[in-house]
Design a protein around this motif. Structure first.
Motif, short mmCIF file in Angstrom:
data_model
loop_
_atom_site.label_atom_id
_atom_site.label_comp_id
_atom_site.label_asym_id
_atom_site.label_seq_id
_atom_site.Cartn_x
_atom_site.Cartn_y
_atom_site.Cartn_z
N GLN A 18 -6.67 9.74 -3.42
CA GLN A 18 -7.33 9.08 -4.55
C GLN A 18 -8.71 8.54 -4.16
N SER A 74 2.89 7.72 0.57
CA SER A 74 2.17 6.69 -0.18
C SER A 74 0.77 6.48 0.40
N PRO A 117 -6.18 0.54 0.76
CA PRO A 117 -7.36 1.16 0.16
C PRO A 117 -8.63 0.85 0.94
N ASN A 129 2.59 0.77 -6.10
CA ASN A 129 1.55 0.26 -5.21
C ASN A 129 1.14 1.26 -4.14
N ALA A 130 1.54 2.50 -4.30
CA ALA A 130 1.05 3.56 -3.42
C ALA A 130 -0.12 4.25 -4.11
N ASN A 131 -0.92 3.48 -4.82
CA ASN A 131 -2.06 4.02 -5.55
C ASN A 131 -3.24 3.06 -5.44
N THR A 132 -4.41 3.57 -5.65
CA THR A 132 -5.57 2.71 -5.66
C THR A 132 -6.37 2.95 -6.93
N PRO A 133 -6.40 2.02 -7.85
CA PRO A 133 -5.72 0.72 -7.78
C PRO A 133 -4.22 0.86 -8.05
N TYR A 134 -3.48 -0.24 -7.79
CA TYR A 134 -2.06 -0.25 -8.14
C TYR A 134 -1.92 0.07 -9.62
N ALA A 136 3.70 14.90 -7.40
CA ALA A 136 3.23 13.98 -8.43
C ALA A 136 1.77 13.64 -8.15
N LEU A 176 -4.27 8.92 -13.27
CA LEU A 176 -5.15 8.12 -12.43
C LEU A 176 -6.06 9.02 -11.60
N GLN A 177 -5.46 10.02 -10.98
CA GLN A 177 -6.23 10.87 -10.07
C GLN A 177 -7.24 11.72 -10.83
N ARG A 210 0.25 -2.82 2.57
CA ARG A 210 -0.05 -1.91 1.46
C ARG A 210 -1.30 -2.33 0.71
N GLN A 259 -1.42 9.39 -0.54
CA GLN A 259 -1.94 9.29 -1.91
C GLN A 259 -3.21 8.43 -1.97
N ILE A 260 -3.22 7.38 -1.18
CA ILE A 260 -4.41 6.53 -1.15
C ILE A 260 -5.60 7.35 -0.62
N THR A 319 -2.44 15.47 -7.91
CA THR A 319 -3.29 16.61 -8.22
C THR A 319 -4.46 16.64 -7.25
N GLN A 323 0.32 8.88 -12.15
CA GLN A 323 -0.54 9.17 -11.00
C GLN A 323 -1.49 10.31 -11.28
N HIS A 381 -11.02 11.43 -4.10
CA HIS A 381 -11.42 11.77 -5.46
C HIS A 381 -12.57 10.87 -5.92
N GLN A 382 -12.40 9.58 -5.68
CA GLN A 382 -13.40 8.62 -6.16
C GLN A 382 -14.75 8.83 -5.47
#
Lengths: 337, 337
Positions: A258, A251, A229, B283-288, A284, B257-258, A225, A254-255, A286, B254, A261-262
């Motif tokens: 995101q 999950s 990224p 932790n299914a996000n960047t960053p956590y 959850a 964040l997004q 995990r 989502q990475i 967008t 989330q 997006h960045q």
DNA sequence: CTGAAAGCGCTTACAG
DNA sequence: CTGAAAGCGCTTACAG
């Protein structure tokens, strides 16, 4: 603790034999129970004194428990969401069955031997929500119980249910084709495509691609995990031609979302993302991530149905039952209106 | 179905009375069981013939079930994650207890009456994982069962467990202060701050703010999932001074964040985000996303422990037990190294 | 329509 | 150390 009311207590109060009370209270539709007057008196007294039948007595006499076991082991070797549990309990309750959880110590062989299930007969059937392949030993232990066994999460020919993973992947692929995408990739970071359900999903994609006469790309890897990224960054650097991705877990999806997006990658114009979910997480995000939604509650209901059917006719095993996912379309694959 | 082996079968084969077999097999440590020779012979025969005690007989005789009930209603009125379930089953198994699920039809009043639990005594105690406040009727029905009742997810003074929501919020607040943030806001889109656990979290924040002598802002609203992206956009337009946010659900976090990613707001330099999670999604996000993690497994274990303790001493109720969250720090509040 | 008997499998006194 | 008895609560034949 007050002494509980028994059938004999009621019999004494009404002035009849205990059997009569039993027949009136639990006799079912047999007409020859008692004359109306007595029947009503018995019911009245039972209600007044708060009579509740003592299941142990019934069990002992009838040799049946009205209870179905669920074998639970280490938390990462079974899959049983709250919704599935609710569906299961609801379905069983309709026939007055309850579900009993048995904890199997350890993960593998000694699984069943250690549980109270094998030491004391307590259930009419057994449900197994294990994800991993059961050991030979477990299978032989189960046989020795001489009760019907139903497998969840397993594609065995008989007495099993499973989620139609292939159909889910196919559905996502078809949707992407419909939206006009052509370069479609499948990404798995969770285990090199080794899991059974991942393999089934790949089969679904192969089938859909063949149907449409288009190609597809597979990106199978095992990435922790924490490293995903970076992996996604690299993916987006190198795989510039990918138009649409089916990501094997929400999950990871989502990475992707995101990171896109960045990097100012437009979703879904530059990159479409689809995934799999239990219905509570895809939205959850967008935009919402288009997902094949696992029918968790229905899965529980269906399992209950299968067990009950199996118990009605204990000799006859039932064919594998397959549950379809539901497509939820989000802004990650279709431009929002 | 083969006829099962009973104690008498073994007795006959060995040539002793059934009682002797019972004592040898289940007698515990009483020395006066049988002489060594016989004991070994009995155990041998029992193993050979695959003897398993028939629990219904034991129940009837002993008046105890070695089983704890869990009352399950409509899926949105209880909280019982797979991890909690695993912890519960594991804890109970250590004392040879099993857990039985009882389905309560309907959500409110007729809850218990419809279930088999109230009609047939089957469990030594009852666990209730309900989220909403129980009706008076349910409470009185429970009393009529004359067995210990343990509440999960409820802050009652006795015989209950709950997650330390206030402590969790306090922990997040302290962490943000430590990281140098001063303008800290709490955002709830799920229900105007009405939920019990939300209220507790707000109390925790108030307390932490007072300790540090700083202020904080509350943003309580009820916004449907579909409308949250727009709400977040608006929030970021108008609340420019917010440096750090504690968001009441990870799903809403989330979205923050997004949206920040899309707007090129730097995380965490321009905006820090913290939330609450069960440990599998932050932790299914960047960053956590920095989160207070609910101790689901420990919650199950602790519940089991409490029930068992209560059963040892049925008369004495136990004080409320509170379980602490664990802080997981991610890049959403602290610049990554 | 109703009652007396028998027994499901087990364990707890009790008497040897 | 061992056996015979009794009974937990219930229901299923069976006989009236």
């Amino acid at each position: 603790m007050k002494k509980a009311v028994t059938i004999s207590d009621i019999a004494k109060e009404v002035g009849v034999a205990p059997q009569v009370v039993s027949r009136v209270l639990h006799g079912g539709k047999s007409t020859a129970s008692a004359r109306k007057e007595i029947r009503e008196q018995i019911k009245e007294v039972a209600a007044k004194r708060g009579y509740r039948p003592y299941a142990a007595g019934q069990m002992l006499r009838k040799g049946t428990f009205k209870s179905v076991g669920i074998l639970i082991g280490h938390a990462d070797n079974f899959l049983l969401s709250q919704l599935t549990l609710a569906g299961l309990a609801e379905g069983l309750a309709e026939k007055e069955y309850t579900a009993t959880l048995f904890h199997a110590k350890g993960q593998s062989d000694s699984a069943l031997l250690d549980s109270r299930l094998i030491t004391s007969k307590l259930t009419d059937a057994l449900i197994i929500p294990y994800i991993r392949k059961p050991s030979r030993r477990l299978i032989s232990e189960l046989k020795s119980l001489h009760i019907p066994v139903i497998w969840m999460n397993r594609r065995s020919r008989h007495d099993a249910l499973h989620m139609n993973e292939a159909g889910a992947a196919e559905m996502l692929f078809n949707h992407l084709i419909e939206q006009g995408y052509r370069d479609i990739g499948f990404v798995d970071y969770s285990g090199n495509g080794e899991d059974t359900h991942t393999q089934e999903r790949i089969i679904g994609i192969e089938k859909a691609a063949e149907n449409h006469g288009v190609g597809f790309s597979l990106h199978l890897d095992r990435i922790a995990r924490a490293d995903r990224p970076a992996a996604v960054q690299k993916f987006l650097d190198t795989q510039k031609n990918a138009q649409a991705l089916i990501v094997n877990s929400l999950s990871a999806a989502q990475i992707f979302l995101q990171t896109a997006h960045q990097r100012k990658i437009r979703i879904p114009q530059d990159l479409a993302i689809a995934s799999f979910d239990d219905g509570s997480h895809f939205n959850a995000n967008t935009p919402y991530i288009t997902s094949a939604i696992r029918p968790d509650f229905a899965f529980g209901r269906s399992t209950a149905d299968m067990v009950l059917r199996r118990l009605e006719d204990p000799g006859k095993s039932l064919p594998l039952r397959s549950l379809d996912f539901e497509l939820q379309i989000g802004g990650s694959t279709r431009e929002e209106i």
